[in-house]
Write a protein that holds these residues in place. Structure first.
Motif, mmCIF file in Angstrom:
data_model
loop_
_atom_site.group_PDB
_atom_site.id
_atom_site.type_symbol
_atom_site.label_atom_id
_atom_site.label_comp_id
_atom_site.label_asym_id
_atom_site.label_seq_id
_atom_site.Cartn_x
_atom_site.Cartn_y
_atom_site.Cartn_z
ATOM 1 N N LYS A 97 1.244 -1.730 0.229
ATOM 2 C CA LYS A 97 -0.279 -0.105 0.190
ATOM 3 C C LYS A 97 1.005 1.347 -0.192
ATOM 4 N N SER B 280 2.615 1.598 -3.522
ATOM 5 C CA SER B 280 1.360 2.246 -4.303
ATOM 6 C C SER B 280 0.930 3.678 -4.163
ATOM 7 N N ARG B 281 1.434 3.702 -3.199
ATOM 8 C CA ARG B 281 0.603 5.219 -2.548
ATOM 9 C C ARG B 281 1.465 6.092 -3.304
ATOM 10 N N GLU B 282 2.949 5.844 -3.061
ATOM 11 C CA GLU B 282 4.059 5.964 -3.326
ATOM 12 C C GLU B 282 3.870 7.090 -4.924
ATOM 13 N N ARG B 283 4.005 5.837 -5.878
ATOM 14 C CA ARG B 283 4.059 5.743 -7.327
ATOM 15 C C ARG B 283 2.868 6.104 -7.709
ATOM 16 N N TRP B 284 1.512 6.227 -7.036
ATOM 17 C CA TRP B 284 0.074 6.662 -7.475
ATOM 18 C C TRP B 284 0.075 8.333 -7.392
ATOM 19 N N ILE B 285 1.175 9.295 -6.514
ATOM 20 C CA ILE B 285 1.256 10.614 -6.437
ATOM 21 C C ILE B 285 2.222 11.082 -6.712
ATOM 22 N N THR B 286 3.124 10.844 -7.583
ATOM 23 C CA THR B 286 4.703 10.926 -7.922
ATOM 24 C C THR B 286 4.434 11.030 -8.955
ATOM 25 N N ARG B 287 3.258 10.077 -9.277
ATOM 26 C CA ARG B 287 3.131 9.624 -11.726
ATOM 27 C C ARG B 287 3.115 11.073 -11.824
ATOM 28 N N LYS C 215 2.287 13.858 -15.190
ATOM 29 C CA LYS C 215 0.944 14.135 -15.409
ATOM 30 C C LYS C 215 1.383 14.627 -16.756
ATOM 31 N N LYS D 183 5.650 13.189 -1.640
ATOM 32 C CA LYS D 183 5.513 12.214 -0.525
ATOM 33 C C LYS D 183 5.479 12.935 0.714
ATOM 34 N N ASP E 159 2.237 14.480 1.175
ATOM 35 C CA ASP E 159 0.848 13.504 1.264
ATOM 36 C C ASP E 159 0.665 13.198 3.184
#
Length: 133
Positions: A20, A23-30, A32, A56, A59
């Motif tokens: 988790k 996954s959260r790190e990847r999601w918020i740092t993707r 755009k 990070k 968040d």
């Protein structure tokens, strides 16, 4: 019936808490990819590594997950060699029934449950009064 603390311990013992966090790190740092019309170059003077670090740190969800994992890591070190640690591992890592947990740690099923309930009460009262929400 499993409560939030049971679910958290289960996630921790099975490695799902780390999944988790990752996954959260990847999601918020993707990245755009937005098309910038009429402008050339990058609008930010921040290096990508610094940008990711700042994201990070800001968040709250990631911070909560990291705090929970760090606390559980430290807690597992403190209870090293105790029946409670064996009970938690047997119950949540190996997903044994309370009867099998008792057999594994050489305690009566009810005694194993009592020790686990006392452990949860200590966690709730001392460590996570406000962080389980």
């Amino acid at each position: 019936m499993a409560d939030r603390l049971d679910l958290l311990l289960s996630d921790y013992m099975t490695g799902m808490l780390q999944v988790k966090i990752n996954s959260r790190e990847r999601w918020i740092t993707r990245e755009k990819h937005e098309e910038r019309i009429g402008s050339s170059g990058n609008g930010s003077n921040t290096a990508p590594q610094e940008r990711n670090y700042l994201i990070k740190e800001a968040d709250k969800e990631l911070g909560r997950l990291n705090d929970q994992k760090q606390t559980l890591d430290e807690l597992m070190e403190v209870i090293q060699g105790t029946k409670v640690k064996e009970i938690v591992i047997a119950r949540f890592k190996y997903r044994l029934s309370w009867y099998k947990v008792g057999q594994r740690v050489f305690l009566d099923e009810d005694v194993a449950r009592q020790q686990y309930r006392a452990f949860k009460k200590t966690l709730r009262d001392g460590l996570w009064r406000d962080t389980l929400d």
